[in-house]
Scaffold this motif. Structure first.
Motif, PDB file in Angstrom:
ATOM      1  N   LEU A 153       0.827  -1.219   0.000  1.00  0.00           N
ATOM      2  CA  LEU A 153       0.000   0.000   0.000  1.00  0.00           C
ATOM      3  C   LEU A 153       0.855   1.260   0.000  1.00  0.00           C
ATOM      4  N   VAL A 154       1.869   1.277   0.839  1.00  0.00           N
ATOM      5  CA  VAL A 154       2.727   2.464   0.915  1.00  0.00           C
ATOM      6  C   VAL A 154       3.485   2.646  -0.395  1.00  0.00           C
ATOM      7  N   TYR A 155       3.995   1.567  -0.960  1.00  0.00           N
ATOM      8  CA  TYR A 155       4.771   1.662  -2.197  1.00  0.00           C
ATOM      9  C   TYR A 155       3.918   2.131  -3.373  1.00  0.00           C
ATOM     10  N   VAL A 156       2.722   1.568  -3.501  1.00  0.00           N
ATOM     11  CA  VAL A 156       1.854   1.925  -4.630  1.00  0.00           C
ATOM     12  C   VAL A 156       1.391   3.382  -4.529  1.00  0.00           C
ATOM     13  N   LYS A 157       1.127   3.856  -3.328  1.00  0.00           N
ATOM     14  CA  LYS A 157       0.583   5.207  -3.136  1.00  0.00           C
ATOM     15  C   LYS A 157       1.647   6.254  -2.814  1.00  0.00           C
ATOM     16  N   ARG A 158       2.938   5.899  -2.876  1.00  0.00           N
ATOM     17  CA  ARG A 158       3.999   6.810  -2.450  1.00  0.00           C
ATOM     18  C   ARG A 158       4.101   8.075  -3.297  1.00  0.00           C
ATOM     19  N   ASP A 159       3.734   8.011  -4.569  1.00  0.00           N
ATOM     20  CA  ASP A 159       3.856   9.160  -5.455  1.00  0.00           C
ATOM     21  C   ASP A 159       2.548   9.927  -5.636  1.00  0.00           C
ATOM     22  N   ASP A 160       1.461   9.426  -5.062  1.00  0.00           N
ATOM     23  CA  ASP A 160       0.174  10.116  -5.197  1.00  0.00           C
ATOM     24  C   ASP A 160       0.190  11.419  -4.401  1.00  0.00           C
ATOM     25  N   ARG A 161      -0.426  12.433  -4.979  1.00  0.00           N
ATOM     26  CA  ARG A 161      -0.477  13.739  -4.315  1.00  0.00           C
ATOM     27  C   ARG A 161      -1.272  13.656  -3.011  1.00  0.00           C
ATOM     28  N   THR A 162      -2.375  12.932  -3.042  1.00  0.00           N
ATOM     29  CA  THR A 162      -3.172  12.686  -1.837  1.00  0.00           C
ATOM     30  C   THR A 162      -3.563  11.214  -1.818  1.00  0.00           C
ATOM     31  N   VAL A 163      -3.817  10.735  -0.627  1.00  0.00           N
ATOM     32  CA  VAL A 163      -4.191   9.332  -0.433  1.00  0.00           C
ATOM     33  C   VAL A 163      -5.574   9.314   0.202  1.00  0.00           C
ATOM     34  N   PRO A 164      -6.469   8.460  -0.286  1.00  0.00           N
ATOM     35  CA  PRO A 164      -7.789   8.365   0.345  1.00  0.00           C
ATOM     36  C   PRO A 164      -7.663   7.938   1.812  1.00  0.00           C
ATOM     37  N   ALA A 165      -8.548   8.441   2.620  1.00  0.00           N
ATOM     38  CA  ALA A 165      -8.520   8.149   4.055  1.00  0.00           C
ATOM     39  C   ALA A 165      -8.564   6.651   4.356  1.00  0.00           C
TER      40      ALA A 165
ATOM     41  N   VAL B 142      -3.281   1.360   6.449  1.00  0.00           N
ATOM     42  CA  VAL B 142      -1.854   1.285   6.777  1.00  0.00           C
ATOM     43  C   VAL B 142      -1.652   1.458   8.283  1.00  0.00           C
ATOM     44  N   GLY B 143      -2.325   2.440   8.865  1.00  0.00           N
ATOM     45  CA  GLY B 143      -2.198   2.664  10.309  1.00  0.00           C
ATOM     46  C   GLY B 143      -2.731   1.504  11.122  1.00  0.00           C
ATOM     47  N   LEU B 144      -3.885   0.996  10.735  1.00  0.00           N
ATOM     48  CA  LEU B 144      -4.487  -0.124  11.458  1.00  0.00           C
ATOM     49  C   LEU B 144      -3.613  -1.371  11.375  1.00  0.00           C
ATOM     50  N   LEU B 145      -3.114  -1.675  10.182  1.00  0.00           N
ATOM     51  CA  LEU B 145      -2.263  -2.851  10.022  1.00  0.00           C
ATOM     52  C   LEU B 145      -0.939  -2.698  10.770  1.00  0.00           C
ATOM     53  N   THR B 146      -0.433  -1.480  10.848  1.00  0.00           N
ATOM     54  CA  THR B 146       0.789  -1.236  11.624  1.00  0.00           C
ATOM     55  C   THR B 146       0.538  -1.527  13.095  1.00  0.00           C
ATOM     56  N   ILE B 147      -0.581  -1.070  13.603  1.00  0.00           N
ATOM     57  CA  ILE B 147      -0.930  -1.325  15.001  1.00  0.00           C
ATOM     58  C   ILE B 147      -1.179  -2.816  15.229  1.00  0.00           C
ATOM     59  N   VAL B 148      -1.840  -3.470  14.275  1.00  0.00           N
ATOM     60  CA  VAL B 148      -2.053  -4.914  14.378  1.00  0.00           C
ATOM     61  C   VAL B 148      -0.709  -5.638  14.452  1.00  0.00           C
ATOM     62  N   ASN B 149       0.254  -5.215  13.638  1.00  0.00           N
ATOM     63  CA  ASN B 149       1.564  -5.846  13.641  1.00  0.00           C
ATOM     64  C   ASN B 149       2.270  -5.658  14.990  1.00  0.00           C
ATOM     65  N   ILE B 150       2.098  -4.510  15.600  1.00  0.00           N
ATOM     66  CA  ILE B 150       2.688  -4.262  16.924  1.00  0.00           C
ATOM     67  C   ILE B 150       2.058  -5.200  17.947  1.00  0.00           C
ATOM     68  N   PHE B 151       0.747  -5.328  17.913  1.00  0.00           N
ATOM     69  CA  PHE B 151       0.076  -6.213  18.864  1.00  0.00           C
ATOM     70  C   PHE B 151       0.419  -7.679  18.611  1.00  0.00           C
ATOM     71  N   LEU B 152       0.569  -8.059  17.354  1.00  0.00           N
ATOM     72  CA  LEU B 152       0.987  -9.432  17.072  1.00  0.00           C
ATOM     73  C   LEU B 152       2.360  -9.706  17.663  1.00  0.00           C
ATOM     74  N   ALA B 153       3.253  -8.742  17.542  1.00  0.00           N
ATOM     75  CA  ALA B 153       4.612  -8.920  18.057  1.00  0.00           C
ATOM     76  C   ALA B 153       4.639  -9.027  19.571  1.00  0.00           C
ATOM     77  N   THR B 154       3.795  -8.257  20.223  1.00  0.00           N
ATOM     78  CA  THR B 154       3.887  -8.178  21.693  1.00  0.00           C
ATOM     79  C   THR B 154       2.955  -9.130  22.417  1.00  0.00           C
ATOM     80  N   LEU B 155       1.783  -9.430  21.881  1.00  0.00           N
ATOM     81  CA  LEU B 155       0.808 -10.223  22.603  1.00  0.00           C
ATOM     82  C   LEU B 155       0.790 -11.699  22.224  1.00  0.00           C
ATOM     83  N   TRP B 156       1.223 -12.020  21.007  1.00  0.00           N
ATOM     84  CA  TRP B 156       1.209 -13.418  20.574  1.00  0.00           C
ATOM     85  C   TRP B 156       2.458 -14.098  21.118  1.00  0.00           C
TER      86      TRP B 156
END
Length: 117
Positions: free
Chosen positions: A84-96, A102-116
């Motif tokens: 997602l970040v790579y494909v949208k890196r050059d776009d002037r704006t990114v849809p919410a 991206v933010g949700l999956l980043t947080i999910v990855n943090i919780f997977l690392a710490t809680l699993w």
């Protein structure tokens, strides 16, 4: 070897901080519709990928028992984030929804690392 592993863990944390920090910085721009993928977000995701693979290799070399299912799930989540970040890196704006994913999956990855365990 422990010093090397700890240094790679520190770099892994720096990568996730860059990714999450870039997302949090763009939260304010979501309201105005001017949010975008920052270069630091791409660099953070790439840093996480490289250091994560290095950590698996270093731990395997030390004979540690690893949870390969957890590693696979975390890798899959990171690959989606990176795509997602790579494909949208050059776009002037990114849809919410894209930036939010991206933010949700980043947080999910943090919780997977710490809680699993």
């Amino acid at each position: 070897m422990d010093i090397l592993v700890n240094a790679v863990v520190a770099l892994h944390i720096i990568g996730i901080a860059a990714l999450l920090g870039g997302f949090l910085f763009q939260m304010g721009a979501l309201r105005t519709g001017g949010a975008r993928m920052l270069p630091g977000m791409l660099h953070g995701a790439l840093t996480m990928l490289v250091t994560g693979v290095a950590l698996v290799g270093l731990n395997e070399a030390q004979g540690a028992t690893l949870n390969h299912v957890k590693i696979g799930v975390k890798l899959a989540v990171l690959v989606v984030i990176l795509a997602l970040v790579y494909v949208k890196r050059d776009d002037r704006t990114v849809p919410a929804p894209v930036l939010g994913t991206v933010g949700l999956l980043t947080i999910v990855n943090i919780f997977l690392a710490t809680l699993w365990t």
